[in-house]
Design a protein around this motif. Structure first.
Motif, short mmCIF file in Angstrom:
data_model
loop_
_atom_site.label_atom_id
_atom_site.label_comp_id
_atom_site.label_asym_id
_atom_site.label_seq_id
_atom_site.Cartn_x
_atom_site.Cartn_y
_atom_site.Cartn_z
N SER A 9 -3.57 62.39 54.24
CA SER A 9 -2.95 63.39 53.38
C SER A 9 -3.11 63.05 51.90
O SER A 9 -2.96 63.91 51.04
CB SER A 9 -1.47 63.55 53.72
OG SER A 9 -0.79 62.33 53.50
N THR A 10 -3.48 61.80 51.58
CA THR A 10 -3.59 61.39 50.17
C THR A 10 -5.01 61.07 49.72
O THR A 10 -5.23 60.88 48.52
CB THR A 10 -2.73 60.14 49.92
OG1 THR A 10 -3.17 59.08 50.78
CG2 THR A 10 -1.26 60.43 50.13
N GLU A 11 -5.98 61.01 50.64
CA GLU A 11 -7.34 60.69 50.21
C GLU A 11 -8.40 61.19 51.18
O GLU A 11 -8.15 61.37 52.37
CB GLU A 11 -7.52 59.19 49.99
CG GLU A 11 -7.55 58.37 51.26
CD GLU A 11 -7.74 56.89 51.01
OE1 GLU A 11 -7.46 56.40 49.89
OE2 GLU A 11 -8.17 56.21 51.95
N ARG A 34 -2.79 68.20 52.51
CA ARG A 34 -2.88 67.23 51.41
C ARG A 34 -1.55 67.13 50.65
O ARG A 34 -0.80 68.09 50.57
CB ARG A 34 -3.96 67.66 50.42
CG ARG A 34 -5.33 67.72 50.99
CD ARG A 34 -6.31 68.20 49.91
NE ARG A 34 -7.51 68.67 50.57
CZ ARG A 34 -7.76 69.94 50.87
NH1 ARG A 34 -6.92 70.87 50.55
NH2 ARG A 34 -8.88 70.27 51.47
N PHE A 78 -4.31 63.78 45.37
CA PHE A 78 -5.27 63.62 46.46
C PHE A 78 -6.54 63.03 45.88
O PHE A 78 -7.19 63.62 45.01
CB PHE A 78 -5.54 64.98 47.11
CG PHE A 78 -6.43 64.90 48.32
CD1 PHE A 78 -5.93 64.45 49.53
CD2 PHE A 78 -7.75 65.28 48.25
CE1 PHE A 78 -6.74 64.37 50.66
CE2 PHE A 78 -8.57 65.22 49.36
CZ PHE A 78 -8.07 64.76 50.58
#
Length: 132
Positions: free
Chosen positions: A74-76, A113, A117
């Motif tokens: 969800s972050t990268e 995301r 991100f």
């Protein structure tokens, strides 16, 4: 008539810019692409598709360029940009011609995301996208 030898030499030089035949028995190695830049939107919604454009420089012994996701949270987004490189015969010289091309990867937006991100290609961070 004097221009014919020059034209033939010029045409021969141009053909050396493209991918060469697989010399040395077709020995090919896969390696990282020569990434020169990565473009993506500054903002995107949490679950909409995200298009990432990877600009790379092409060499005369390179073929089969591809981009594959290696991790997506969800972050990268982590991408691996690779190509196949043929071993060149030592008697074959690549002309010093700079050719830039682009590969497109579209992330579908799942999982959703969160902000910020990050977009990472071949282990290098190219920045973050703000999630609306």
């Amino acid at each position: 008539m004097k221009t014919l030898p020059f034209a033939l030499a010029f045409a021969l030089a141009l053909t050396a810019c493209g991918p060469q035949e697989m010399p040395d028995g077709g020995k090919v190695e896969t390696g990282p692409l020569g990434v020169v830049g990565v473009d993506f939107p500054a903002t995107v919604r949490a679950s909409e598709s995200l298009t990432v454009a990877i600009r790379y420089s092409q060499t005369c012994n390179q073929s089969g360029e591809q981009t594959t996701p290696t991790a997506r949270t969800s972050t990268e987004l982590r991408l691996n940009a690779t190509a196949r490189y043929a071993r060149l015969d030592p008697n074959i010289a690549c002309l010093p011609v700079y050719i830039e091309k682009t590969l497109i990867y579209t992330d579908p937006g799942t999982p959703t995301r969160t902000d910020p991100f990050e977009v990472i290609v071949n282990g290098k961070s190219y920045g973050t996208v703000t999630i609306k």
